[in-house]
Design an enzyme around this catalytic site. Sequence first.
Site, short mmCIF file in Angstrom:
data_model
loop_
_atom_site.label_atom_id
_atom_site.label_comp_id
_atom_site.label_asym_id
_atom_site.label_seq_id
_atom_site.Cartn_x
_atom_site.Cartn_y
_atom_site.Cartn_z
N SER A 1 0.87 -1.16 0.00
CA SER A 1 0.00 0.00 0.00
C SER A 1 0.91 1.22 0.00
O SER A 1 1.77 1.36 0.87
CB SER A 1 -0.88 -0.02 1.25
OG SER A 1 -1.85 0.99 1.15
N GLU A 2 0.77 2.08 -1.00
CA GLU A 2 1.81 3.09 -1.23
C GLU A 2 1.87 4.17 -0.15
O GLU A 2 2.79 4.98 -0.14
CB GLU A 2 1.69 3.72 -2.63
CG GLU A 2 0.48 4.59 -2.85
CD GLU A 2 -0.65 3.84 -3.51
OE1 GLU A 2 -0.74 2.61 -3.33
OE2 GLU A 2 -1.47 4.49 -4.20
N ASN A 3 0.90 4.18 0.77
CA ASN A 3 1.03 5.10 1.90
C ASN A 3 1.97 4.59 2.98
O ASN A 3 2.16 5.27 3.99
CB ASN A 3 -0.35 5.43 2.49
CG ASN A 3 -1.11 4.21 2.94
OD1 ASN A 3 -1.07 3.18 2.26
ND2 ASN A 3 -1.79 4.28 4.05
#
Lengths: 229, 229, 219, 219
Positions: D46-48
Amino acid sequence: MNKLYKNGLDAIFDIKDHSTIMLGGFGLCGIPENLISALVTKKTKGLTCISNNAGVDDFGIGLLLKTRQVKKMISSYVGENAEFEKQLLSGELEVELIPQGTLAERCRAAGAGIPGFYTPAGVGTEVAEGKEVKVFNGKKHLLELAFESDFAFVKAWKGDALGNLIYRGTARNFNPMMAAAGKITIVEVEELVPVGELDPNIIHTPSIYVDRIFKGENYEKRIEKITTQ
Amino acid sequence: MNKLYKNGLDAIFDIKDHSTIMLGGFGLCGIPENLISALVTKKTKGLTCISNNAGVDDFGIGLLLKTRQVKKMISSYVGENAEFEKQLLSGELEVELIPQGTLAERCRAAGAGIPGFYTPAGVGTEVAEGKEVKVFNGKKHLLELAFESDFAFVKAWKGDALGNLIYRGTARNFNPMMAAAGKITIVEVEELVPVGELDPNIIHTPSIYVDRIFKGENYEKRIEKITTQ
Amino acid sequence: MGLNKFQIAKRISKELKDGDYVNLGIGIPTLIANYIRKDISVILQSENGLLGMGPFPNKNKIDPDMINAGKETITTLSGSALFSSAESFGMIRRGRVNLTVLGAMEVSQAGDIANWKIPGKMVKGMGGAMDLVASAKNIIVAMMHTNKKGHSKLLKKCTLPITGLNCIKKVVTNLAVIDIENNMFVLKEHAPGVSIEEIVEATEGELKISESVCEMDLS
Amino acid sequence: MGLNKFQIAKRISKELKDGDYVNLGIGIPTLIANYIRKDISVILQSENGLLGMGPFPNKNKIDPDMINAGKETITTLSGSALFSSAESFGMIRRGRVNLTVLGAMEVSQAGDIANWKIPGKMVKGMGGAMDLVASAKNIIVAMMHTNKKGHSKLLKKCTLPITGLNCIKKVVTNLAVIDIENNMFVLKEHAPGVSIEEIVEATEGELKISESVCEMDLS
């Protein structure tokens, strides 16, 4: 030397209208709630905010939009905010949209004393307009610059009076890079622990980057999309 | 998918002569002892080694120099090694000296998909020869490029079978950036712990960067300069 | 003549301010740690990845995973933090290290420094010196005024390959405290028992005598 | 006509290989997590700032500090790791994420993708899409074959502002699995009950029919 401040208002005592501020957080996760409230109370105007998102109508940076304190947003994604849309369409608010990875890296570069770097993100798109293009390994890349900012507003989980910080979960996001990047870095923490309590080996942000720190109060930690099984 | 290997020799099964290898460590602290031994056993030749230092005569990369397996060293400081000096003066060994911060950042850039960046280090010195100079904020900076390497040899303190890593003390140094930078990243750990035992919030190197991992044996952890009060 | 290396270190220790983050190079600079005033808090940065470096360990506390940039075993103080070399030089380039003290072979009146290479001799490398001098906002050079042959190390122009340009603001030697201003050395303090004439004699570069020149305080 | 969004997700799930690190975009791609084969290990990014994303939490396990890139509350699996956004996009640019699945408004036969902006409408931003498409080695687009007006979304050239050039290799729609090769769409699989003629009709760009074209396996 004392970095410890009483609260958000105390910690932003010298902020001026038309400042550029970096604000940590992804969506409403890991945002500096107390510092945003302090800005609302202080009524600082004409702000340029560098933050991945712009909050929602009644929380996060949305609070500063409602009071028209923001002149310009530099973000990667600004949905979920009707007030934002209204001000944008009326021309009251400027927006600069930046790919999320480039936004993160421009903060990181600022904190690491790297004035510019090359990234493939945005090549051939609107984002590339006016930017230097250089080919590395046969692939085009854009020159992107480190952000300049007057203040960085950071939210951490635990911190000590020297400014050593640990973040929690996905609330880390942009906070560590902004902590390093700020000309003046102001940190609010959920828990202020005695110096020496944090294991030096697992500190996310070393104290050197932090100018001011205080214990935040009344964290709401609002969730934008509660999703369960 | 299995990343777990038996030992150093097992983990470098496919290494070829004339490979470029990054090796973590500062001085003799945090060096991949087992992987260096495995290279000696395997007699891999013509190596280009990217490592901050070149070990001492009978330890660390010094072992590979003694057996004449190294063609070129890319380092920031190569003192304390008579064999090194001999081979350098005789022309057997090539050396490229790079400012330490630039060395660290070129590793970091490689691991972060940034092909080039600007730094002020070395402006006006021999290091600047042949490099693009660009002015940012009135100050000259050099364009420096991400390192290319075939393998990264990394030493961590604790790791799990997925490749999540934690380093210890100042043995961290160049290891995290090299772990991210390697085309194939091979890690030796002092302690192999069950998956799930490492707190996700304090992992230094996330598993995604690690291709192979094994538990190292017989760590000597030699100290270059024992200094006491 | 003039100060010994311990006295040079002691004089430089007076430049440290409460809350400073300081990087001390190998040699004389390292000695400064012993003279930091007890009433101020100074945090030492070691560029191999540590903030809050403490004294050398007792024999029974030696830890091979805990060394300084000179590869010596060290300890950490309460409130210290460990990090990678990339982070370490990030904070250096960012200018967050308030004061850097380095040794030098030559310093020019333009503030150039040469301290990494002697042509014809085995070159060991620049280590972190080029990064430090390129980025630090406040750099003090600690060195002897003349080299072993008696030649001045404070020159009009560096003769050795340089480490960095226009970066040195202050030099503390066995003879004097000298600032660099407007492409000129400015004599601020002389060592006890050292005359201004001796300093002028030992300085090859242009030396202006400050109106307020005084004797060093080594108390 | 053809597949529903769950079936599209199911078909794409067959592209996942053991050991893959996968980034799933918002919308149909997110659904793919529900169809990953039990006999392989796939790690979701998840790119966060998370590797090892798990399912949505039970009501009593909601944690405001634990969200995905779509801002939904999530959980972590054993062996997960948390990190900053800079690190997250570092691993994306580095090409360490093996597979990226994204939605799109348009895809061109050159592999260009448009999925972030419609002129005249409020622009919400590109989020991480431009970084992902610029760096990912293996990108699959999950989308409906035509838009709400019935116009093809597989075009000779994108008409909307593009997100990235020459980056898409495979498109899975409600009608077909289509690869992009040599500046051309190549029909590899058709949805059950959908004829090749229907797919040709719904595809504005040049469509080559693969000799081995077959029906999708949705088992």
